[in-house]
Write a protein that holds these residues in place. Structure first.
Motif, PDB file in Angstrom:
ATOM      1  N   VAL A   1       0.848  -1.197   0.000  1.00 57.26           N
ATOM      2  CA  VAL A   1       0.000   0.000   0.000  1.00 57.26           C
ATOM      3  C   VAL A   1       0.883   1.246   0.000  1.00 57.26           C
ATOM      4  CG1 VAL A   1      -1.685   1.305   1.363  1.00 57.26           C
ATOM      5  CG2 VAL A   1      -1.951  -1.161   1.089  1.00 57.26           C
TER       6      VAL A   1
ATOM      7  N   ALA B   1       2.581   1.442  -3.677  1.00 55.08           N
ATOM      8  CA  ALA B   1       1.632   1.803  -4.728  1.00 55.08           C
ATOM      9  C   ALA B   1       0.924   3.106  -4.379  1.00 55.08           C
ATOM     10  CB  ALA B   1       0.622   0.685  -4.922  1.00 55.08           C
ATOM     11  N   GLY B   2       0.651   3.305  -3.095  1.00 50.74           N
ATOM     12  CA  GLY B   2      -0.049   4.510  -2.647  1.00 50.74           C
ATOM     13  C   GLY B   2       0.774   5.760  -2.936  1.00 50.74           C
TER      14      GLY B   2
ATOM     15  N   THR C   1       0.864   6.315  -6.613  1.00 51.82           N
ATOM     16  CA  THR C   1      -0.436   6.764  -7.112  1.00 51.82           C
ATOM     17  C   THR C   1      -0.681   8.236  -6.796  1.00 51.82           C
ATOM     18  OG1 THR C   1      -1.222   4.535  -6.717  1.00 51.82           O
ATOM     19  CG2 THR C   1      -2.899   6.187  -7.123  1.00 51.82           C
TER      20      THR C   1
ATOM     21  N   MET D   1      -1.477  10.937  -9.667  1.00 46.43           N
ATOM     22  CA  MET D   1      -2.719  11.714  -9.683  1.00 46.43           C
ATOM     23  C   MET D   1      -2.471  13.191  -9.997  1.00 46.43           C
ATOM     24  SD  MET D   1      -4.858  10.101  -6.561  1.00 46.43           S
ATOM     25  CE  MET D   1      -6.102  11.363  -6.489  1.00 46.43           C
TER      26      MET D   1
ATOM     27  N   PRO E   1      -4.533   8.100 -14.085  1.00 51.87           N
ATOM     28  CA  PRO E   1      -4.688   7.136 -12.987  1.00 51.87           C
ATOM     29  C   PRO E   1      -4.993   5.712 -13.437  1.00 51.87           C
ATOM     30  CG  PRO E   1      -5.911   9.128 -12.526  1.00 51.87           C
ATOM     31  CD  PRO E   1      -5.410   9.263 -13.911  1.00 51.87           C
ATOM     32  N   SER E   2      -5.697   5.559 -14.577  1.00 55.31           N
ATOM     33  CA  SER E   2      -6.059   4.186 -14.977  1.00 55.31           C
ATOM     34  C   SER E   2      -4.828   3.351 -15.333  1.00 55.31           C
ATOM     35  CB  SER E   2      -7.052   4.209 -16.137  1.00 55.31           C
ATOM     36  OG  SER E   2      -6.437   4.778 -17.264  1.00 55.31           O
TER      37      SER E   2
ATOM     38  N   VAL F   1      -2.338   2.887 -13.483  1.00 56.22           N
ATOM     39  CA  VAL F   1      -1.826   2.160 -12.309  1.00 56.22           C
ATOM     40  C   VAL F   1      -2.409   0.744 -12.254  1.00 56.22           C
ATOM     41  CG1 VAL F   1      -1.279   4.185 -10.901  1.00 56.22           C
ATOM     42  CG2 VAL F   1      -3.533   3.153 -10.744  1.00 56.22           C
ATOM     43  N   PHE F   2      -3.684   0.626 -12.631  1.00 56.05           N
ATOM     44  CA  PHE F   2      -4.310  -0.691 -12.613  1.00 56.05           C
ATOM     45  C   PHE F   2      -3.631  -1.599 -13.637  1.00 56.05           C
ATOM     46  CE2 PHE F   2      -7.403  -3.825 -14.052  1.00 56.05           C
ATOM     47  CZ  PHE F   2      -7.878  -4.331 -12.859  1.00 56.05           C
ATOM     48  N   ARG F   3      -3.393  -1.034 -14.819  1.00 51.90           N
ATOM     49  CA  ARG F   3      -2.746  -1.826 -15.886  1.00 51.90           C
ATOM     50  C   ARG F   3      -1.317  -2.191 -15.495  1.00 51.90           C
ATOM     51  NH1 ARG F   3      -5.430   1.506 -19.715  1.00 51.90           N
ATOM     52  NH2 ARG F   3      -3.564   2.713 -20.118  1.00 51.90           N
TER      53      ARG F   3
ATOM     54  N   VAL G   1       3.590  -0.907 -10.096  1.00 45.46           N
ATOM     55  CA  VAL G   1       3.108   0.480 -10.160  1.00 45.46           C
ATOM     56  C   VAL G   1       4.274   1.441  -9.878  1.00 45.46           C
ATOM     57  CG1 VAL G   1       1.500   2.139  -9.144  1.00 45.46           C
ATOM     58  CG2 VAL G   1       0.812  -0.248  -9.406  1.00 45.46           C
TER      59      VAL G   1
ATOM     60  N   MET H   1      -6.245   4.994   4.665  1.00 45.30           N
ATOM     61  CA  MET H   1      -5.437   5.139   3.453  1.00 45.30           C
ATOM     62  C   MET H   1      -5.567   3.917   2.548  1.00 45.30           C
ATOM     63  SD  MET H   1      -1.675   5.990   2.687  1.00 45.30           S
ATOM     64  CE  MET H   1      -1.901   4.908   1.315  1.00 45.30           C
TER      65      MET H   1
ATOM     66  N   MET I   1      -7.019   3.660  -1.222  1.00 42.65           N
ATOM     67  CA  MET I   1      -6.255   3.107  -2.342  1.00 42.65           C
ATOM     68  C   MET I   1      -7.008   1.977  -3.040  1.00 42.65           C
ATOM     69  SD  MET I   1      -2.555   1.329  -2.476  1.00 42.65           S
ATOM     70  CE  MET I   1      -2.760  -0.113  -3.493  1.00 42.65           C
TER      71      MET I   1
ATOM     72  N   TYR J   1      -8.305   2.018  -6.881  1.00 45.84           N
ATOM     73  CA  TYR J   1      -7.836   1.022  -7.853  1.00 45.84           C
ATOM     74  C   TYR J   1      -9.015   0.268  -8.476  1.00 45.84           C
ATOM     75  CZ  TYR J   1      -2.781   1.464  -7.286  1.00 45.84           C
ATOM     76  OH  TYR J   1      -1.495   1.928  -7.323  1.00 45.84           O
TER      77      TYR J   1
ATOM     78  N   TRP K   1     -10.575   2.788 -10.918  1.00 40.74           N
ATOM     79  CA  TRP K   1      -9.719   3.028 -12.078  1.00 40.74           C
ATOM     80  C   TRP K   1      -9.581   1.775 -12.948  1.00 40.74           C
ATOM     81  CZ3 TRP K   1      -5.514   5.675  -8.632  1.00 40.74           C
ATOM     82  CH2 TRP K   1      -5.933   6.981  -8.327  1.00 40.74           C
ATOM     83  N   GLY K   2      -9.845   0.649 -12.326  1.00 42.32           N
ATOM     84  CA  GLY K   2      -9.722  -0.601 -13.081  1.00 42.32           C
ATOM     85  C   GLY K   2     -10.871  -0.796 -14.057  1.00 42.32           C
TER      86      GLY K   2
ATOM     87  N   ALA L   1     -10.130   0.179 -17.564  1.00 43.27           N
ATOM     88  CA  ALA L   1      -9.089  -0.710 -18.119  1.00 43.27           C
ATOM     89  C   ALA L   1      -9.703  -2.039 -18.561  1.00 43.27           C
ATOM     90  CB  ALA L   1      -7.998  -0.937 -17.084  1.00 43.27           C
TER      91      ALA L   1
ATOM     92  N   GLN M   1      -8.421  -9.716 -15.582  1.00 41.79           N
ATOM     93  CA  GLN M   1      -8.399  -8.332 -15.094  1.00 41.79           C
ATOM     94  C   GLN M   1      -9.615  -8.088 -14.203  1.00 41.79           C
ATOM     95  OE1 GLN M   1      -8.112  -5.948 -18.698  1.00 41.79           O
ATOM     96  NE2 GLN M   1      -5.928  -5.632 -18.324  1.00 41.79           N
TER      97      GLN M   1
END
Lengths: 428, 185
Positions: free
Chosen positions: A20, A23-24, A27, A31, A38-39, A41-43, A284, B106, B110, B114, B117-118, B121, B143
């Protein structure tokens, strides 16, 4: 860069899960970045885990747990005891030897230390070994598994840096062997000083133990033989190790094995999930680092600062040892490799040498308080207070330090074997 | 209200620990068996499935993605606890509880981010029909598993946050789900 490092260390300091925090922090930066969306980060998280080589980790974890359930570790112990148990302090050497042998089966040093704590500790105490030595040899012997293939630490290093895992495996051999010898030197000194008991030698016992432990010894033959022969990739070697462990388990104890299969898989997936979550978060973090070119900036700074490769390595190892007081091995790898690996490359440091230095530092970190997981694993399984385990680990830690310095000063110790073995495979 | 939350959290934990956890373990076991079969098929019978490596990769990673939520529910993801433990030892129990709640908040932010945002994707992968390296397997279901896992992690973390806030107020909720369930090794 200042913002992200402050955020990262701030989050780590307040006890945020490492993934966390990594990645936090990345992220938060993404941002506010005008270019990155932001998208992504998922990829980035997903694509970093979409890697066939990485699957070697769950396979080796699973194979290690399966082997633990088949009772082969006891057999390895019997073999080690029959080989060396007859010299003064012999059972301590046997513990060490069994740790090295089991290291060739299981890639997890903590799992090893815990297993050895349950098997070796009661016997060591029964035979009159002091508590501190018994606990210390188990905690430190367990760490050697990190250097002996198949090592989860080396696989992870290979995945994070895209280096050859086969080369890393071979590179771990000599330093791993040196660690075992250095630990044996400590036992030798202590056994003379304390006049530790010796067992008795018997050809019959040796023969019996050798036959009974043969199935366990076949595992490293399959893994290393397959890798060395260029037959298997590391992932396939992991799957082959699982196949062997499953086949042996079903043959030896079919009823118990079927009953325990799901709980063992559950344990394996639990540990894998912890490692993979961290790896995804590193994805990430690395995505951000690569986009911003920060490792290159650090490399430039290091070069301008006038650090030679050797002095850089020295500082890096000191940093890793300090980190190991607060973080466990996997966490150290995922936090430091993305930053320092590109720097090391630009300084001309051999990546395989670097990987082995990381592994030794992490091995030592396993017994450095307050986080040293092996200390807690041994304490948890033996009931010995952590401080006592720590006390026993100190002499071994000193000799481990000597090995670390030797491997640092003489890279050939790590690089000779992979150069000879891996090249000869290609020459075939 | 408390009873309702307790019952809801129990149901969620049952789903995670028993259903999702065991399903993920079975999928992983299946993927391992398939990887073994693939080796035998390749090296003994000389047959190769082009999609074999992809199937192993995605089945294992998919099962592990689902398991992330189980690990999160047990608060087992690795953390550096040296600082907070030191504070606890020094008697700053309230501070530690406040820090824990902040960290949980937090994490919740997060995981939620995610998960949100996913969505684009996954949608994009579905629309484009993105496939794996072998061009056989569609990527979006895996995914989607990761997306679902982030959503589940956010859900259980919301309960953790409630538990942490109540602890700050001196109230113990969900006593059957200890705050430090720890790492099983």
């Amino acid at each position: 860069m200042g913002f992200i490092s402050t955020a990262l260390f701030g989050l780590l300091a307040i006890g945020a899960p490492i993934g966390v925090a990594l990645a936090g922090a990345a992220t938060l930066f993404i941002m506010y970045d005008p270019i990155l969306t932001p998208s992504t980060v998922f990829r980035a998280f997903f694509s970093f885990l979409d890697n066939y080589t990485l699957m070697a980790i769950p396979f080796f974890i699973f194979a290690g747990y399966l082997m633990e359930r088949t009772g082969l570790i006891d057999k390895l112990f019997m073999l080690a005891d029959a080989i060396i148990g007859w010299v003064p302090g012999g059972f301590a050497y046997a513990t060490l030897l069994a740790a090295v042998l089991f290291g060739a089966i299981s890639g997890s040093s903590t799992a090893m230390a815990a297993a050895m704590g349950m098997i070796a500790y009661p016997e060591l105490i029964k035979r009159g070994y002091p508590v501190w030595l018994s606990a210390g040899v188990i905690a430190c012997g367990g760490g050697i598994a990190i250097l002996i293939p198949p090592s989860i630490t080396l696989i992870l290093f290979g995945v994070l840096t895209e280096e050859s895992i086969v080369k890393l495996f071979f590179a771990g051999f000599i330093p791993g062997f040196m660690l075992a010898i250095s630990n044996a030197v400590v036992i030798l000194g202590v056994s003379f000083y304390l006049k530790l008991p010796a067992g008795t030698f018997s050809w019959k016992a040796l023969g019996k133990a050798a036959i009974e432990s043969m199935p366990a010894m076949m595992m490293p033959v399959i893994i290393l033989g397959g890798l060395y022969g260029g037959v298997f990739t590391p992932t396939e070697a992991g799957a082959a190790a699982c196949a062997y462990a499953l086949a042996y388990g079903f043959y030896k104890k079919p009823k118990i094995f079927i009953k325990e299969l799901l709980p063992v898989t559950f344990r394996a997936i639990n540990l894998t999930s912890i490692v993979f979550f961290l790896v995804g978060c590193v994805g990430v973090f690395q995505f951000l680092l690569a986009n911003k070119g920060w490792p290159q900036d650090i490399a430039e700074w290091v070069i301008n600062f006038g650090l030679t490769p050797m002095s850089f390595l020295f500082v890096l190892i000191l940093f890793l040892l300090v980190l190991s007081m607060f973080l466990n091995g996997v966490a150290i790898l995922v936090l430091t490799v993305p930053i320092f690996f590109p720097v090391s490359l630009s300084l001309g440091i051999d990546p395989i040498h670097l990987g082995i230095l990381f592994a030794i530092a992490i091995e030592m970190g396993g017994v450095i308080p307050p986080v040293g997981l092996n200390l807690f694993a041994v304490s948890g399984t033996t009931g010995v207070p952590v401080t006592k385990v720590m006390q026993g680990a100190i002499p071994f830690l000193i000799t481990d330090g000597v090995v670390l310095v030797l491997v640092l000063l003489f890279p050939i110790l790590a690089l000779w074997l992979p150069d000879v073995m891996v090249q000869s495979v290609f020459a075939k | 209200m408390e009873q309702f939350l307790d019952r809801t959290y129990r149901i969620i934990r049952f789903l995670l620990d028993q259903i999702i956890g065991n399903t993920a373990a079975i999928v992983m076991l299946g993927a391992t068996c398939f990887a073994i079969f693939e080796i035998i098929n390749r090296y003994i019978f000389g047959n190769v499935f082009q999609w074999g490596q992809d199937a192993v990769t995605y089945l294992i990673s998919g099962s592990v993605f689902l398991f992330f939520a189980v690990t999160q529910a047990r608060r087992s993801h690795l953390a550096v606890t040296a600082g907070t433990e030191l504070l606890k030892e020094k008697g700053f129990k309230k501070t530690v509880l406040a820090i824990r709640a902040a960290v949980t908040l937090m994490s919740l932010t997060m995981f939620t981010a995610y998960a949100l945002w996913g969505i684009p994707a996954v949608e994009r992968s579905m629309l484009m029909g993105r496939t794996s390296q072998s061009m056989v397997l569609l990527v979006w279901p895996f995914q989607l598993a990761l997306l679902a896992s982030f959503a589940l992690m956010a859900l259980v973390t919301a309960f953790h946050l409630y538990q942490d806030i109540q602890a700050m107020r001196g109230k113990k909720v969900f006593p059957w789900a200890p705050v430090e369930e720890g790492l099983e090794i």
